[in-house]
Design an enzyme around this catalytic site. Sequence first.
Site, PDB file in Angstrom:
ATOM      1  CD  GLU A   1      29.994  24.545 -26.304  1.00 39.80           C
ATOM      2  OE1 GLU A   1      30.386  23.365 -26.271  1.00 39.80           O
ATOM      3  OE2 GLU A   1      28.830  24.901 -26.048  1.00 39.80           O
TER       4      GLU A   1
ATOM      5  CB  CYS B   1      29.094  20.001 -24.831  1.00 36.90           C
ATOM      6  SG  CYS B   1      28.161  20.187 -26.307  1.00 36.90           S
TER       7      CYS B   1
ATOM      8  CD  GLU C   1      30.300  14.877 -26.161  1.00 41.05           C
ATOM      9  OE1 GLU C   1      30.065  15.786 -25.387  1.00 41.05           O
ATOM     10  OE2 GLU C   1      30.494  15.071 -27.371  1.00 41.05           O
TER      11      GLU C   1
ATOM     12  CE  LYS D   1      19.794  25.020 -40.276  1.00 40.54           C
ATOM     13  NZ  LYS D   1      19.647  24.106 -39.117  1.00 40.54           N
TER      14      LYS D   1
HETATM   15  C1  SIN Z   1      26.287  22.491 -24.105  1.00 41.03           C
HETATM   16  O1  SIN Z   1      26.018  21.335 -23.867  1.00 41.03           O
HETATM   17  O2  SIN Z   1      26.708  22.811 -25.218  1.00 41.03           O
HETATM   18  C2  SIN Z   1      26.078  23.595 -23.119  1.00 41.03           C
HETATM   19  C3  SIN Z   1      26.042  23.181 -21.721  1.00 41.03           C
HETATM   20  C4  SIN Z   1      25.948  24.330 -20.745  1.00 41.03           C
HETATM   21  O3  SIN Z   1      25.823  25.496 -21.117  1.00 41.03           O
HETATM   22  O4  SIN Z   1      26.033  24.048 -19.557  1.00 41.03           O
END
Ligand code: SIN
Length: 482
Positions: free
Chosen positions: A254, A288, A383, A178
């Site tokens: 994650e 992230c 963030e 998805k």
């Molecule tokens: C992410 O921002 O979720 C992944 C970043 C990465 O794989 O370096």
Amino acid sequence: MEQGNLIKTKAYVNGQWVGAASRKTFEVINPATGEVLAAVPDMNREDVRKAIDAADAAWAGYRDLTAKERSAILRNWFNLMLEHKEELARIMTMESGKVMAESLGEVNYGASFIEWFAEEAKRAYGDVIPPHTKDRRLVVIKQSVGVAAAITPWNFPLAMITRKVAPALAAGSPVIIKPPSETPLTALAISELAQNAGFPPGVYNTVTSTESSEIGKELCENPKVRKLSFTGSTPVGKILMSQCASTLKKLSLELGGNAPFIVFDDADIDEAVKGALVSKYRHNGQTCVCVNRILVQDQVYDEFVEKFTHAVQGLKTGNVLNTDVQVGPLINEKGLKKVKEHIRDAVAKGAKVTTGGDIIEGLFFQPTVLADATRDMIIAREEVFGPVAPIFRFSTEEEAIQMANDTEYGLASYFYSKDVNRCWRVAEALEYGMVGINEGLISTEVAPFGGIKESGFGREGSKYGMDYFMEIKYMCFGGITK
Ligand code: SIN
């Protein structure tokens, strides 16, 4: 396969290109221009249930292929992805605003997970255990977990799919993807390549929808789905986790981060500036693992602020399809609003804008540096997910560690120092799943990616990645005589 054929406007289920049963569609928008790129099926829960049924029906045949056969299909998929690198990168740039140079890099990065797990497929070894009685033999094997669902984010339209589904497919699990409603076109383009690579019908499915919470609920609650892997925000991760409780579904999450980047007074400042720049402004601050807080020791604070500001002023913005452009747009108005709100709050509390601070046009925002950041600012806790770098000050190593760990998140962290003792001490003290030491870019298919605390659990990539899509089975053979 001809180039130029990868824009797909149907979902991919059970080896067929299909619309939503309701015939509804939604539009995909280019964030750099506001232009409508295409319309794709807006599927509902019932459509997704059909995909789950197809995947479940395909499971027995697929898991019975030899590891070598599954590996060969993955390898075909990897090769096709590289063959279509330019076209995939263009689609990705147009729907996500990721600058072309980074999109080209993401195709390589995403494909690298397929290559890696094509190799790992053949090495999913079990164990033979020395038995506890003379007449028994004890063996452990690893088997596919069953149908695996992947809910993926817009910031890595390709790599977050391959990082989840390549280990699943290597392990013998059919997949249901998805993708986010912002970037379904990259997901559909690689579905076409998966079809051409030779995955049997039902093994690889992509469902597109704007009804994220309804689709998420089905993927969590349907007992035929045995594993869910999600990349996205911590609040959504918590909802998915509670919905998975009814079927005790296996879960990898994650989630968000609040990455610290510490510069000690013994660091190579020029290297630290380079590391902070690449980590902070990758995809315009929308990853992230992007640095969220830069912490600099007193003695080198002014030097770092000056050199970093200068480096940020050199970042090039413009047409995202040009390979020399480094700064693209934010993904949407919500992202832009957050950036403005974080800057407004920080300035009201005493931060000094050393560069940037304003909109360029549309969703484009100037790369921004905030000196004199303090812990009471919103940006210290949340963030920002945008091109804003707040720089905090600290005096001692102990204080830096305390500041770095003062967050509910624990995904990526970074620090710069030339003292090897300090490197070990600080790396061990940081409460994070990943630590970059004198390095601002740490993601690779060969190392485990994932977080602790409220950044989630599970690891992606590396020799550990396939374990999250396999069950361990212990077999005890009794009555063995000599
Ligand atoms: C992410 O921002 O979720 C992944 C970043 C990465 O794989 O370096």
